[in-house]
Scaffold this motif. Structure first.
Motif, mmCIF file in Angstrom:
data_model
loop_
_atom_site.group_PDB
_atom_site.id
_atom_site.type_symbol
_atom_site.label_atom_id
_atom_site.label_comp_id
_atom_site.label_asym_id
_atom_site.label_seq_id
_atom_site.Cartn_x
_atom_site.Cartn_y
_atom_site.Cartn_z
ATOM 1 N N VAL A 143 0.791 37.358 -12.462
ATOM 2 C CA VAL A 143 -0.512 37.640 -11.865
ATOM 3 C C VAL A 143 -1.273 36.327 -11.790
ATOM 4 C CG1 VAL A 143 -2.749 38.760 -12.165
ATOM 5 C CG2 VAL A 143 -0.654 40.032 -12.637
ATOM 6 N N SER A 144 -1.736 35.992 -10.610
ATOM 7 C CA SER A 144 -2.549 34.790 -10.464
ATOM 8 C C SER A 144 -3.706 35.084 -9.535
ATOM 9 C CB SER A 144 -1.714 33.622 -9.918
ATOM 10 O OG SER A 144 -1.316 33.868 -8.575
ATOM 11 N N VAL A 145 -4.734 34.253 -9.626
ATOM 12 C CA VAL A 145 -5.900 34.422 -8.766
ATOM 13 C C VAL A 145 -6.410 33.046 -8.361
ATOM 14 C CG1 VAL A 145 -7.469 34.560 -10.748
ATOM 15 C CG2 VAL A 145 -8.171 35.501 -8.544
ATOM 16 N N THR A 146 -6.708 32.904 -7.088
ATOM 17 C CA THR A 146 -7.296 31.677 -6.554
ATOM 18 C C THR A 146 -8.696 32.018 -6.070
ATOM 19 O OG1 THR A 146 -5.100 30.946 -5.819
ATOM 20 C CG2 THR A 146 -7.023 29.773 -4.941
ATOM 21 N N TRP A 147 -9.679 31.317 -6.621
ATOM 22 C CA TRP A 147 -11.091 31.614 -6.340
ATOM 23 C C TRP A 147 -11.613 30.670 -5.277
ATOM 24 C CZ3 TRP A 147 -15.711 29.232 -9.083
ATOM 25 C CH2 TRP A 147 -16.894 29.949 -8.819
ATOM 26 N N PHE A 148 -12.341 31.211 -4.291
ATOM 27 C CA PHE A 148 -12.914 30.407 -3.211
ATOM 28 C C PHE A 148 -14.436 30.353 -3.283
ATOM 29 C CE2 PHE A 148 -9.039 32.498 -1.428
ATOM 30 C CZ PHE A 148 -8.225 31.380 -1.490
ATOM 31 N N LEU A 205 -8.058 35.215 -3.805
ATOM 32 C CA LEU A 205 -6.718 35.671 -3.477
ATOM 33 C C LEU A 205 -6.021 36.058 -4.778
ATOM 34 C CD1 LEU A 205 -4.514 36.005 -1.247
ATOM 35 C CD2 LEU A 205 -3.705 33.733 -1.912
ATOM 36 N N LEU A 206 -5.756 37.340 -4.926
ATOM 37 C CA LEU A 206 -5.038 37.864 -6.083
ATOM 38 C C LEU A 206 -3.572 37.973 -5.710
ATOM 39 C CD1 LEU A 206 -5.010 39.314 -8.915
ATOM 40 C CD2 LEU A 206 -5.378 41.441 -7.642
ATOM 41 N N HIS A 207 -2.710 37.368 -6.528
ATOM 42 C CA HIS A 207 -1.265 37.508 -6.324
ATOM 43 C C HIS A 207 -0.730 38.378 -7.452
ATOM 44 C CE1 HIS A 207 2.646 36.494 -4.663
ATOM 45 N NE2 HIS A 207 3.065 36.441 -5.908
ATOM 46 N N MET A 208 -0.223 39.559 -7.094
ATOM 47 C CA MET A 208 0.228 40.535 -8.089
ATOM 48 C C MET A 208 1.345 41.368 -7.501
ATOM 49 S SD MET A 208 -2.093 43.393 -10.058
ATOM 50 C CE MET A 208 -1.372 44.497 -11.293
ATOM 51 N N ASN A 222 1.272 44.903 -15.443
ATOM 52 C CA ASN A 222 -0.120 44.496 -15.612
ATOM 53 C C ASN A 222 -1.087 45.513 -15.023
ATOM 54 O OD1 ASN A 222 0.091 41.499 -16.582
ATOM 55 N ND2 ASN A 222 1.514 41.617 -14.851
ATOM 56 N N LYS A 223 -2.295 45.500 -15.572
ATOM 57 C CA LYS A 223 -3.415 46.261 -15.023
ATOM 58 C C LYS A 223 -4.577 45.306 -14.802
ATOM 59 C CE LYS A 223 -3.550 49.667 -18.102
ATOM 60 N NZ LYS A 223 -3.972 50.939 -18.743
ATOM 61 N N VAL A 224 -5.068 45.279 -13.568
ATOM 62 C CA VAL A 224 -6.117 44.340 -13.182
ATOM 63 C C VAL A 224 -7.298 45.130 -12.619
ATOM 64 C CG1 VAL A 224 -6.737 42.444 -11.623
ATOM 65 C CG2 VAL A 224 -4.477 42.479 -12.722
ATOM 66 N N PHE A 225 -8.501 44.710 -12.991
ATOM 67 C CA PHE A 225 -9.724 45.344 -12.495
ATOM 68 C C PHE A 225 -10.551 44.315 -11.742
ATOM 69 C CE2 PHE A 225 -14.247 46.456 -13.043
ATOM 70 C CZ PHE A 225 -14.253 47.723 -12.466
ATOM 71 N N ALA A 241 -5.281 30.225 -10.875
ATOM 72 C CA ALA A 241 -5.268 30.538 -12.299
ATOM 73 C C ALA A 241 -4.207 31.595 -12.569
ATOM 74 C CB ALA A 241 -6.636 31.045 -12.739
ATOM 75 N N HIS A 242 -3.345 31.337 -13.521
ATOM 76 C CA HIS A 242 -2.276 32.266 -13.865
ATOM 77 C C HIS A 242 -2.619 33.001 -15.151
ATOM 78 C CE1 HIS A 242 0.733 30.968 -10.837
ATOM 79 N NE2 HIS A 242 0.028 29.844 -10.892
ATOM 80 N N LEU A 243 -2.481 34.308 -15.111
ATOM 81 C CA LEU A 243 -2.867 35.130 -16.253
ATOM 82 C C LEU A 243 -2.040 34.821 -17.490
ATOM 83 C CD1 LEU A 243 -4.706 37.428 -17.234
ATOM 84 C CD2 LEU A 243 -2.990 39.060 -16.414
#
Length: 385
Positions: free
Chosen positions: A117-122, A128-131, A265-268, A367-369
């Motif tokens: 799970v990763s997220v790129t913040w703009f 952009l959530l990669h899951m 994973n569980k993401v909110f 960012a990688h969880l």
């Protein structure tokens, strides 16, 4: 006397013509200016009423009594205000190059990719959530002006770091609601060719359709409805907020938060939300979360139930059982009067009390969880004065 009467008569006739002209111009502007979006048909409203307990046939409602403004003539200042900064920073935010441009991460849907799970913040709430091996673009806004027009509104003070052209192919585009700082006409038009599927709260589909998005690509959802995309469960869950893109469409589309669940994973993702009972309701249904992306900015004592104050946002993450959290809805636009760094600093201070891991990536940084320690730098402090 007759001359005065004649002058007054001409004045009122001219005034009447002016008012009619302005009214017609306003009507035409609201009707034909595409960034305002579309509206629901009677058939749409019947469908919403069947699916959404919080829709009364015309408007959506929050779980509790709700007013946008507190209407206090002289409200007491926020006693927890941390920052003495201006509302806009006096330096350019540093940006990083995301993984999908450097190809440091292989986004192939193999076992390792499914677990990642990763997220790129703009900036603000665009990310952009990669899951589950899927690229999920949430509330993308890449325009400089947060407004239905290019010459007025709230101008971004930070760059998103990339352009729409730089984005990878998008498996799912998620919208939390239809406010301009979350749903942007120009961005949707620019990114649509890369998007396979849109998932949006009830009513938002009409904006997309008016902007040329194929209805076959759009799925709308009510609170507590669930769908599955290639094995990834996506649930539309409550938030406490409101909607509208012009003067006469307040509360006519739904607002929400989002839950993403796979075998690993569980993401909110909170969307925009004031504090309320929905946090516990979501936890009661879905249990603890591995990662919570929480709004924490643009709060004000004049609209105390529209957005969560940072302390409320952290406590909501605790209620959700989140192990790792990331504050968003800051770092791009000015929609309130607090210092630009007040949201994230107050969020960190409260999170420390609850021993939460808080990822604060640079804009553009992926960012990688599984390695949150790579995003623990409080980078904005280096340049703050």
């Amino acid at each position: 006397m007759k001359k005065i009467f004649k002058v007054l008569k001409m004045f009122f006739i001219s005034l009447f013509i002016l008012l009619c002209t302005l009214s017609l111009a306003a009507f035409l502007f609201l009707t034909f200016w595409k960034p305002f979006g579309g509206s629901a048909s009677e058939e749409d409203r019947r469908n919403y009423a069947e699916r959404a307990a919080n829709f009364d046939g015309k408007e959506f409602h929050n779980l509790e009594d709700f007013k946008v403004m507190a209407f206090a003539s002289n409200p007491a200042p926020d006693p927890l205000n941390f920052s003495d900064r201006e509302t806009r920073p006096d330096f350019d935010f540093p940006v990083k190059v995301p993984d999908f441009l450097t190809q440091e991460t292989d986004y192939v849907s193999v076992e390792a990719g499914l677990r990642d799970v990763s997220v790129t913040w703009f900036g603000h709430s665009s990310l952009l959530l990669h899951m589950h091996g899927l690229n999920i673009l949430i509330d993308p806004v890449f325009s400089e002006m947060i407004s239905p027009v290019s010459f007025a509104g709230s101008r971004r003070f930070s760059s998103p770091g990339i352009s729409v052209d730089d984005l990878p192919e998008i498996d799912i585009l998620i919208q939390s609601h239809d406010h301009y700082d979350h749903l942007d006409y120009n961005t949707i038009c620019a990114v649509d060719g890369k998007v396979k599927r849109y998932i949006v709260p009830l009513g938002v589909e009409n904006h997309l359709k008016r902007w040329g998005v194929s209805s076959e690509k759009i799925q709308n959802m009510a609170w507590w409805e669930e769908t599955s995309v290639e094995g990834l469960k996506i649930a539309c869950t409550p938030s406490q907020h409101f909607s509208g893109r012009h003067l006469t469409d307040n509360m006519e589309t739904l607002w929400c938060s989002w839950v993403f669940i796979d075998d690993y994973n569980k993401v909110f993702e909170s969307g925009d939300s004031g504090d309320g009972p929905h946090w516990k309701m979501i936890h009661d249904r879905y249990g603890d979360f591995d990662f919570a992306i929480m709004e924490c900015g643009q709060y004000n004592v004049r609209w105390p139930r529209v957005h969560s104050f940072p302390e409320q946002s952290v406590r909501a993450a605790v209620t959700l059982g989140a192990k790792t959290v990331m504050p968003v809805h800051w770092g791009a636009v000015v929609l309130s009067s607090h210092g630009w760094d007040d949201p994230v600093e107050r969020f960190l201070l409260e999170a420390q009390k609850h021993e939460l891991t808080v990822m604060t990536p640079y804009i553009g940084q992926t960012a990688h969880l599984n390695v949150p320690e790579h995003c623990l730098e409080r980078w904005w402090r280096t340049n703050s004065k």
